[in-house]
Design an enzyme around this catalytic site. Structure first.
Site, mmCIF file in Angstrom:
data_model
loop_
_atom_site.group_PDB
_atom_site.id
_atom_site.type_symbol
_atom_site.label_atom_id
_atom_site.label_comp_id
_atom_site.label_asym_id
_atom_site.label_seq_id
_atom_site.Cartn_x
_atom_site.Cartn_y
_atom_site.Cartn_z
ATOM 1 N N HIS A 88 -37.617 72.826 -35.852
ATOM 2 C CA HIS A 88 -37.716 74.294 -35.913
ATOM 3 C C HIS A 88 -39.056 74.730 -36.502
ATOM 4 O O HIS A 88 -39.642 75.720 -36.059
ATOM 5 C CB HIS A 88 -36.550 74.879 -36.706
ATOM 6 C CG HIS A 88 -35.206 74.499 -36.138
ATOM 7 N ND1 HIS A 88 -34.046 74.604 -36.849
ATOM 8 C CD2 HIS A 88 -34.864 73.997 -34.912
ATOM 9 C CE1 HIS A 88 -33.031 74.194 -36.087
ATOM 10 N NE2 HIS A 88 -33.511 73.812 -34.914
ATOM 11 N N HIS A 246 -31.682 79.036 -28.414
ATOM 12 C CA HIS A 246 -31.968 77.996 -29.405
ATOM 13 C C HIS A 246 -32.399 76.694 -28.736
ATOM 14 O O HIS A 246 -33.228 75.957 -29.274
ATOM 15 C CB HIS A 246 -30.788 77.748 -30.346
ATOM 16 C CG HIS A 246 -31.160 76.807 -31.445
ATOM 17 N ND1 HIS A 246 -31.859 77.218 -32.560
ATOM 18 C CD2 HIS A 246 -31.030 75.462 -31.555
ATOM 19 C CE1 HIS A 246 -32.131 76.172 -33.312
ATOM 20 N NE2 HIS A 246 -31.632 75.087 -32.732
ATOM 21 N N ASP A 250 -35.662 74.511 -29.609
ATOM 22 C CA ASP A 250 -35.680 73.057 -29.851
ATOM 23 C C ASP A 250 -36.682 72.362 -28.922
ATOM 24 O O ASP A 250 -37.417 71.467 -29.337
ATOM 25 C CB ASP A 250 -34.290 72.457 -29.610
ATOM 26 C CG ASP A 250 -33.357 72.646 -30.800
ATOM 27 O OD1 ASP A 250 -33.827 72.901 -31.916
ATOM 28 O OD2 ASP A 250 -32.131 72.508 -30.591
ATOM 29 N N HIS A 273 -32.227 67.126 -27.694
ATOM 30 C CA HIS A 273 -33.413 66.440 -28.234
ATOM 31 C C HIS A 273 -33.723 65.129 -27.510
ATOM 32 O O HIS A 273 -34.868 64.833 -27.222
ATOM 33 C CB HIS A 273 -33.232 66.173 -29.723
ATOM 34 C CG HIS A 273 -33.232 67.426 -30.536
ATOM 35 N ND1 HIS A 273 -34.310 68.287 -30.571
ATOM 36 C CD2 HIS A 273 -32.299 67.976 -31.337
ATOM 37 C CE1 HIS A 273 -34.019 69.313 -31.359
ATOM 38 N NE2 HIS A 273 -32.810 69.151 -31.834
HETATM 39 ZN ZN ZN Z 1 -32.337 73.184 -33.285
#
Ligand code: ZN
Length: 313
Positions: A88, A246, A250, A273
């Site tokens: 972040h 969000h 990321d 991720h």
């Molecule tokens: Zn995140």
């Protein structure tokens, strides 16, 4: 080449912050207080994390080869030193065009703050953004790269500037299928549309993490939590599609590990991720698929044009 040749990356010069800034928060996993301080860094340094709580400091540059884990969050590490949940803060750096920064942390993770990048954007704005003498370098994609993993897919194609399309698809009724289409990351779009989107989790997963001794700092203060009935946070969502926003946040944090801004169109289906890092690694390993474009500073050095100075952009 002139300024227009840089496409969506309008900054011609590298940028750092004007002065040191500090904040304190709790670590998502440890639940323990951690202090974070951001320092200006010389041109060409990139973003370098530093663990300062041991017998000697351990420097960990934000580079793809130093990613130690992509489970739940992105962790970078070198030797005995690791720093968790870097994405972040890195997203805030990417979104504000910060190329060079030293990040001191006195614990094993970056503080989670409110679960978004908003606090880091505020911190960088407080410090001020400083344009440096050196030209900015941009990684311009030349040929498409795609990574698939079952129903998960990430693809980048050549384009000017960075544009992101992202789709998530969760069985939970509060999320369902959400998409952002062709989000161009220019002119404050990151701050306005992405930076405040919080991380999220499902109650049964959060409880399992707690039993495993993880996410001890996780709470409704820093995570959107979903139970069977819906969103548990009393204040509700910041946008109806905060979840996919969000995911874009990321992705930007993970792309920051490339060490320079990316010019390309990225589309992601059901990402996370691990998938983001597969693309970053594929790019890092396929140098034929991109080239580095350097900002041409000559035009801006003409008499009467602005010299590098603190900028409030
Ligand atoms: Zn995140």
């Amino acid at each position: 080449m002139n300024r227009d040749d840089l496409g969506g990356c309008h900054e011609v010069f590298q940028r750092t912050i004007a002065e040191k800034v500090t904040c304190t928060g709790i670590g998502l996993h440890s639940g323990a207080p951690v202090e974070l301080s951001l320092h200006p860094a010389r041109a060409g340094t990139g973003i370098v994390f530093e663990r300062i709580d041991g017998a000697y400091p351990i420097e960990i540059p934000a580079r793809p080869e130093l990613v130690a884990s992509t489970r739940y969050a992105t962790t970078v590490g070198r030797g005995q030193g690791t720093i968790c949940t870097v994405e972040h803060l890195l997203a805030a750096c990417y979104g504000l065009g910060i190329d060079n920064l030293r990040v001191e942390v006195n614990g094993p993770e970056v503080p989670v703050m409110d679960g978004s990048a908003a606090s880091f954007v505020y911190l960088i704005r407080q410090a001020g953004i400083f344009e440096q003498e050196a030209p900015r370098r941009v990684l311009r994609v030349r040929e498409p790269i795609e990574v698939r993993d079952g129903a998960k897919r990430i693809r980048v194609e050549p384009a000017r500037g960075l544009t992101i399309s992202y789709t998530v698809d969760f069985a939970h009724g509060a999320i369902g299928r959400q998409s952002v289409h062709d989000l161009a990351l220019v002119n404050g779009t990151f701050e306005a549309e992405v930076s405040r989107a919080r991380t999220f989790g499902f109650l049964h997963e959060v409880e399992a993490l707690w039993r495993a001794g993880l996410a001890r700092g996780g709470s409704l203060e820093n995570t959107v939590v979903l139970d069977q009935a819906g969103v548990m946070n009393p204040e509700g969502l910041r946008w109806p599609d905060e979840f996919v926003r969000h995911k874009v946040l990321d992705l930007m944090g993970d792309l920051a590990l490339l060490g320079m801004p990316l010019e390309g169109t990225i589309s992601v289906e059901r990402g996370g991720h691990a998938l983001h890092h597969e693309l970053v690694n594929a790019l890092a390993q396929r140098a034929v698929a991109w080239s580095v474009i350097e900002g041409d500073t000559r035009r801006l050095r003409e008499p009467g044009l602005r010299a590098p100075a603190p900028v409030s952009a």
